[in-house]
Motif scaffolding. Structure first.
Motif, short mmCIF file in Angstrom:
data_model
loop_
_atom_site.label_atom_id
_atom_site.label_comp_id
_atom_site.label_asym_id
_atom_site.label_seq_id
_atom_site.Cartn_x
_atom_site.Cartn_y
_atom_site.Cartn_z
N PRO A 284 0.81 -1.23 0.00
CA PRO A 284 0.00 0.00 0.00
C PRO A 284 0.84 1.28 0.00
O PRO A 284 0.56 2.19 -0.77
CB PRO A 284 -0.84 -0.13 1.27
N GLU A 285 1.89 1.33 0.82
CA GLU A 285 2.65 2.59 0.87
C GLU A 285 3.56 2.77 -0.35
O GLU A 285 4.18 3.82 -0.50
CB GLU A 285 3.43 2.71 2.19
N GLN A 287 2.20 2.24 -3.42
CA GLN A 287 1.23 2.39 -4.51
C GLN A 287 1.62 3.51 -5.48
O GLN A 287 1.31 3.47 -6.67
CB GLN A 287 -0.14 2.66 -3.87
N TYR A 288 2.35 4.52 -4.97
CA TYR A 288 2.75 5.65 -5.83
C TYR A 288 3.57 5.20 -7.04
O TYR A 288 3.72 5.94 -8.01
CB TYR A 288 3.53 6.69 -5.01
N ARG A 379 7.73 -5.57 1.46
CA ARG A 379 8.00 -4.50 2.44
C ARG A 379 9.24 -4.86 3.27
O ARG A 379 10.11 -4.02 3.51
CB ARG A 379 6.79 -4.35 3.35
#
Ligand SMILES: *Cc1c(COP(=O)(O)O)cnc(C)c1O
Length: 489
Positions: A284-285, A287-288, A379
């Motif tokens: 999720p972090e 996603q950029y 991650r």
């Protein structure tokens, strides 16, 4: 003769016994892969010289083949499944992926047409749609599996060439005064697979325009805008631009949003090369990483790199499946079927006719780990990279040579006062000593002519202890190289 069966093949029972033993061996191997020297120690020609140069006249026993596998082949293997494999982009075969590959071999289905194995086509469609969702991309992407990112990128540029409307498919490019120069753009740090695609498609290597990058190795949008404007003014056709999400040397991330905005003004195809980095968008972090990609025309990601799927499995996505199909479709009579028009026949979207059932292993990996499991592993790798970068950063005489964006660390030994040439020699010697010792394996690159070591984390079995081992090995090697250099002087 090794078999009582009439076909000359093994009997089912012989196969069962041998296959069970092979699976046991694989499980043991993966549990203990860290005990092998990571990089093979054979010299060029060693493996070939140890093997008979002529084929066997009579069938041989499995036992004798396996003896050679262990005695001759294994020493010539560099262990990509080793938890301290940090060279190039580390990868790994997870157990679900290996099982998928085994079942694929057993079925031996050829998905060239929908009808020649409907599940091969439809599982590929479903699995790639899952992967699209996992990476946070919008709808409207057509996906297909290829063997490598190099082929995926070739397909992207072939579709771009088709969409340019010059009917190169029919008329070719030679002896055509009506075809101007066709230009392709990428950053100076882009992968050589783009060069190869440009060469193979007959566009001419000099029409691949390398755009300069900023100090963080990201393509400069203003430089791209200037290059494309100058080409358009000169009457050239801007065919495609290939921004990279996770470059090979440093995993820098090109500004896809800006590239898309500029390319759109010229009808220029945007192909995003995210062969390594793309799958990290599952986190999720991170996603950029996909920012702007929904505005592109195509994308390549390689599950065989950082998604725990065995070689080979590259995924090519395009929003313009029509252009891709127009570039490649042909329907000879012997391939016409009653479902030719209503079902997807993946042979229409590329060079190859035959199609391995690669989707099965990827589907099994996605199911076995789930979104959370994949995100957690990726991650963790990024976390380990930051920890390693911290060790380098806080040690005198070492430096980081690029920002750590994902799970790759670029760094080097740089004693105070040493010039570039001395630093290059020193780091090459350190790397060679570390790799020859066989406990960890690293590779190198050059960043703006600065020699740099690379530590790439991507193996599912890599843990903190392996990072610490790499750091110990590197410091010991540096000390050894530097003190033996002093003794010589
Ligand atoms: C690895 C890589 C490639 C080439 O991948 P193959 O699948 O080996 O062809 C292309 N681009 C990038 C950014 C890569 O990291």
């Amino acid at each position: 003769m090794n078999s009582a069966s009439a076909t000359g093949d093994l009997s089912p029972d012989e196969f069962r016994t041998a296959a069970h033993a092979a699976v046991d061996w694989i499980a043991d191997y993966l549990e203990s892969s860290g005990e092998y020297p990571v990089r093979s120690r054979v010299a060029p020609g060693d493996v070939r010289a140890a093997l008979p140069s002529v084929p066997p006249q009579h069938g041989e026993s499995l036992d004798s083949m396996l003896r050679d596998f262990h005695g001759t082949i294994m020493p010539g293997i560099t262990h990509w499944n080793h938890p301290a494999f940090f060279a190039y982009f580390a990868n790994s075969a997870s157990y679900p992926g290996i099982l998928g590959e085994l079942l694929t071999a057993g079925l031996n289905a050829n998905g060239m047409l929908w009808v020649t194995s409907p599940a091969v086509t439809e599982l590929e469609e479903v699995t790639l749609d899952w992967l699209r969702q996992l990476m946070g991309l919008g709808e409207g992407w057509f996906g297909q599996i290829t063997d490598t990112a190099s082929i995926s990128t070739f397909y992207a540029l072939a579709a771009a060439r088709e969409r340019a409307g010059l009917d190169i498919r029919t008329k070719g490019m030679a002896a055509r005064p009506d075809v101007p120069r066709l230009r392709v753009y990428c950053s100076e740090h882009a992968h050589s697979s783009i060069d190869k695609a440009v060469i193979a498609l007959g566009l001419g290597h000099e029409n691949l325009v390398k755009i300069p990058a900023d100090e963080q190795f990201r393509l400069l949008p203003d430089a791209f805008a200037a290059a494309i404007a100058a080409d358009a003014a000169a009457g050239y056709i801007p065919l495609a631009v290939v921004p990279c999400v996770g470059t090979t040397s440093t995993t820098s991330i090109d500004p896809v949003v800006d590239v898309v905005r500029i390319a759109r003004q010229y009808g220029c195809w945007v192909h995003v090369d995210a062969a390594y980095g793309g799958v990290a968008a599952i986190v999720p972090e991170l996603q950029y990483l996909m920012d702007g990609v929904d505005g592109a025309d195509s994308l390549v990601v390689n599950p065989h790199k950082w998604l725990f799927t065995p070689m080979d499995c590259s995924v090519f996505y395009t929003r313009d499946a029509r252009a891709l199909k127009q570039a490649f479709t042909l329907l000879p009579e012997y391939l016409v079927t009653s479902t030719s028009t209503e079902a997807t026949n993946l042979m229409d979207y590329g060079i190859q006719l035959g199609r391995r059932f690669r989707a099965l292993k990827l589907w099994m990996v996605l199911r076995a780990f789930g979104r959370d499991g994949l995100a957690e592993r990726i991650r963790f790798h990024c976390e380990l990279a930051r920890e390693f970068a911290g060790m380098v950063h806080f040690e005198g005489g070492w430096e980081l040579t690029a920002p750590v964006t994902l799970s790759l660390v670029c760094f080097r030994r740089a004693p105070e006062g040493a010039n570039e040439e001395a630093i290059a020699r020193l780091n090459a010697a350190i790397m060679e000593r570390v790799n020859a010792r066989g406990r960890v394996y690293l590779s190198h690159t050059k960043l703006a002519s600065r020699y740099t070591l690379r530590l790439a984390i991507g193996n599912i079995r890599t843990d903190r202890e392996h990072i610490e081992l790499a750091w110990r090995e590197l410091r010991e090697a540096a000390q050894f190289v530097e003190t033996s250099g002093e003794r010589r002087e």
